[in-house]
Design an enzyme around this catalytic site. Structure first.
Site, mmCIF file in Angstrom:
data_model
loop_
_atom_site.group_PDB
_atom_site.id
_atom_site.type_symbol
_atom_site.label_atom_id
_atom_site.label_comp_id
_atom_site.label_asym_id
_atom_site.label_seq_id
_atom_site.Cartn_x
_atom_site.Cartn_y
_atom_site.Cartn_z
ATOM 1 N N ASP A 111 0.834 -1.201 0.000
ATOM 2 C CA ASP A 111 0.000 0.000 0.000
ATOM 3 C C ASP A 111 0.876 1.261 0.000
ATOM 4 O OD1 ASP A 111 -2.325 1.488 0.093
ATOM 5 O OD2 ASP A 111 -3.109 0.518 1.899
ATOM 6 N N ASP A 136 -10.629 2.520 -3.647
ATOM 7 C CA ASP A 136 -11.275 2.093 -2.395
ATOM 8 C C ASP A 136 -12.786 2.113 -2.558
ATOM 9 O OD1 ASP A 136 -9.062 1.513 -0.933
ATOM 10 O OD2 ASP A 136 -8.985 3.417 0.155
#
Ligand code: DGJ
Length: 734
Positions: free
Chosen positions: A480, A549
């Protein structure tokens, strides 16, 4: 070396062509041609030894006619004679946007680049590389232009190397990878993308007007948050899925990029793309070779669908880590638990992975940090020891539990980042990117580590290496990257701060390269707080990426639709979550268009939802190879229809799957007309059956056999309505 890949001709004399060496004759008006299956890029060396682009377009039937192209244009005066330079220098006679701009060691700012030699080699079957050497006649500066042509897929990559032998460093004020020139078209329509967190890949199409349109980013790390480097340019008129001429392109660079699209005074389009030179004038020492990132492009005369299928083939064959391989389905705990978990909770989720029928359990954020436990997003990043309170028996016990449940185990890291609330920040403030005399400014409560520093590179590599050393059976990494770079300053680079943005990305690649030397195959997901970072340089190291997301499936229909132009389905991670109002069927059907995963609480599923999901995963396992490796056809766009329809056909044409999703809940919205399928064979018969039918519900489409001719000429109605909001059809040769 196959002759059709590269041909070399001269307008006046036939140049001596040495297959793998430099062409030794410099002739006036020499032609250098690069060809792929459908297209030709034709450069010309003028009598003054400038290298200009005279053609980029569909291949002509007769090679000898390229030299006649110029004579057909009456567009006005090119005052410099190099509007169409193949790599435009600045500070000499150039009047337009340069590809390269240099300040010499004596302070002089002029550059000319003249032809010295070129050579063409075969890299491997179907891939040729042309290298053109250019030199400044006054200063010892040399540029090598590289043009790599992938014959079958019509993709070309361009990049350059820059070097000099001046006494002291020179400064590269601009150092683009490629400089294209498109002429012979009445208009140019740019399709670009913009975005934000949870709103990635929003398309915009505009007709280019005179002057320069710049696509760029200056965010440093999660560089694509506002804008990715991929774009399309339609030639003459906006291309559709199956019609029109269109160029797809992007930069293979995971940091700041800049693409100039300049409609010049002659109405031709110049495209110059490379690392963004904003605050990044690069100081280049004597005899050091600076290599620019690759710029890829593909030209299609049969619309966007064809360009995209070529690109998918190219990227699966040559670019994506394990591009021809398979992918694992998974259950991720992020939205199921966020930071709030312990060993017992995770063990239940691991068992749930097995129950669901996925291949792997993926442990997300929150498993590390002790002095500064990672219990929310304001602490712990940088301290990659297991949190003893949450996981007293370490990661090992979870890996074992996964093994006992016959699922694999994967783990989340965010190795480029640090929270000020961490041991790492206290121990190594000099590793953190921040201006020494300014207040820190945070993005998600965190700062970025200085990957231009070899010590930081070692540290980041060590995070991954330690995880694998301690847990050799670890099967997956989610990498990430949630912060942009503010206050760019590296204490490592001292007086070379302008090298920072470039050295950061090269530092990242050094780490990834080391990881891949030791762990060549382990799949890794590239995530960046959503889709803040994806490009074909990064995908050399990653098997899939997290597009957004935003997992509301209705939004994902659009987001995945747009990404799918540039990236094949096996790279697009798509998880079923609780975002959105749609039933589990719709959520699962949408996620099946990519690399399928789940981010749900399995025990909260009712009996029917669970049974549906388990069956859908089985269906996915049957069809996944077609989705990952097949040809993708976008049959009906969500942007201007009540329903979107996307089809994947396997390479031998005997299996296909068609996903249909309602995107409009208004009265009577749905598929009123049949949807014409593509990529089938007219003379074969196909069984059409609906799969992923929710338990207890009647199929919207009755199983029947149709000819390929019927399916492609008339089509099939998936009967999408507000109540049948998604319909998946499996097509099998009968
Ligand atoms: C952002 C990612 O996009 C999410 O999937 C999740 O991994 C969080 N970071 C964790 O902090």
């Amino acid at each position: 070396m196959k002759k059709q890949f590269i041909t070399l001709k001269s307008s006046f004399t036939v140049a001596l062509f040495v297959l793998t060496g430099y062409s030794s004759t410099i002739t006036a008006q020499q032609i250098i041609s690069v060809k792929t299956k459908s297209n030709a890029l034709i450069l010309q060396v003028t009598s003054g030894k400038e290298v200009n682009t005279i053609y980029l377009g569909e291949k002509l039937a007769n090679d000898f006619e390229y030299e006649k192209i110029q004579g057909q244009f009456r567009q006005g005066t090119d005052y410099s004679g190099i509007y169409n330079a193949a790599y435009t220098p600045s500070g000499s006679k150039n009047l337009l946007e340069p590809a390269i701009s240099v300040t010499h060691s004596d302070g002089n700012t002029s550059l000319d680049l003249l032809y010295v030699a070129h050579k063409t080699t075969t890299v491997s079957a179907g891939i040729s590389q042309t290298e053109i050497t250019l030199k400044d006649p006054v200063y010892p500066v040399e540029v090598h232009m590289f043009i790599q042509a992938f014959y079958d897929t019509d993709v070309i990559e361009q990049w350059t190397t820059i070097q000099h032998s001046e006494k002291a460093n020179i400064t590269l004020n601009k150092y683009a990878s490629a400089n294209l020139y498109l002429k012979g078209y009445s208009n140019f329509w740019l399709n670009q993308y913009h975005g934000e967190w949870a709103r990635e890949m929003q398309p915009e199409e505009t007709k280019l007007t005179h002057g320069i349109k710049v696509l760029d980013t200056k965010l440093g790390s999660r560089a694509n948050l506002f804008q990715p480097s991929v774009f399309m340019v339609s030639l003459d008129k906006p291309a559709t899925e199956d019609e029109g001429k269109v160029l797809f392109a992007g930069l293979e660079w995971s940091g700041n990029f800049r693409t100039d699209l300049e409609l010049d005074p002659l109405n031709n389009l110049r495209i110059i793309s490379g690392i963004n030179n904003a605050a990044a004038a690069y100081s280049l020492p004597k005899n050091e070779v600076f290599t620019t990132p690759k710029f890829w492009y593909t030209l299609s005369s049969k619309g966007k669908g064809y360009a995209s299928r070529n690109l998918h083939d190219w990227s699966r064959n040559y670019k994506i880590l394990d591009g021809k391989g398979s992918r694992m389905t998974l259950l991720n705990n992020w939205e199921a638990t966020y930071f709030n978990f312990d060993e017992d909770k995770l063990k239940v989720l691991i068992a749930d992975s097995k129950k669901l029928g996925v291949d792997m359990f993926l442990l997300d954020d929150g498993w590390f940090g002790n002095n500064y436990p990672r219990n929310n997003d304001n602490a712990g990043l940088g301290d990659w020891e297991v949190n003893k309170k949450k996981l007293p028996n370490g990661i090992g016990t979870l890996v074992k539990t996964a093994k006992d449940n016959q699922v694999k185990f994967g783990i989340w890291i965010e190795p480029e980042m640090v929270n000020p609330a961490s041991d790492l920040y206290k121990k190594h403030p000099e590793w953190v990117i921040k201006q020494p005399a300014r207040a820190e400014h945070y993005f998600r409560n965190q700062l970025v580590l200085d990957l231009s520093n070899p010590k930081v590179q070692d540290f980041v590599y060590g995070i991954v290496d330690n995880l694998f050393t301690e847990n050799p059976e670890l099967a997956y990494i989610k990498w990430d990257c949630n912060a942009v770079i503010y206050n760019a300053y590296s204490s490592n680079l001292k007086d070379k701060q302008n090298n920072f943005y470039t050295d950061y990305v090269n530092g990242l690649y050094k780490v990834l390269e080391r990881i891949r030397v030791k762990y060549p195959k382990v799949p890794m997901m590239l995530c960046s707080g959503g889709g803040g970072r994806v490009d074909y340089a990064a995908l050399k190291y990653f098997t899939d990426f997290w597009p957004s997301d935003n997992t509301d499936p209705l939004e994902r229909v659009y987001i995945q639709w747009e990404y799918s132009y540039f990236y094949p389905a096996l790279t697009i991670a798509a998880h079923v979550t609780d975002w959105g109002k749609q039933p589990i069927k719709y959520r699962t059907d949408v996620a099946m268009m990519g690399r399928l995963g789940f981010d749900i609480v399995v025990k909260d599923l009712n009996e029917n939802d669970l049974a549906f999901t388990q069956q859908a995963i089985k269906n996915y396992n049957v069809l996944s190879n077609t989705i990952w490796q097949g040809d993708q056809y976008r049959l009906q766009s969500p942007w201007d229809n009540d329903a979107a329809s996307v089809m994947f056909v396997n390479k031998n044409g005997n299996e296909a799957v068609v996903f249909n999703y309602s995107v409009n809940s208004r009265y009577e919205a749905g598929t009123h007309l049949p949807i014409k399928l593509k990529g089938l064979q007219s003379d074969l018969n196909y069984k059409v059956e609906e799969i992923n039918v929710y338990p207890g519900k009647k199929a919207a489409v009755q199983t029947a056999v149709y000819s390929g001719d019927f399916l492609m000429e008339i089509g099939i109605n998936p009967n999408v309505t507000a109540s049948n909001s998604s319909v998946v059809l499996k097509i099998t040769k009968s």
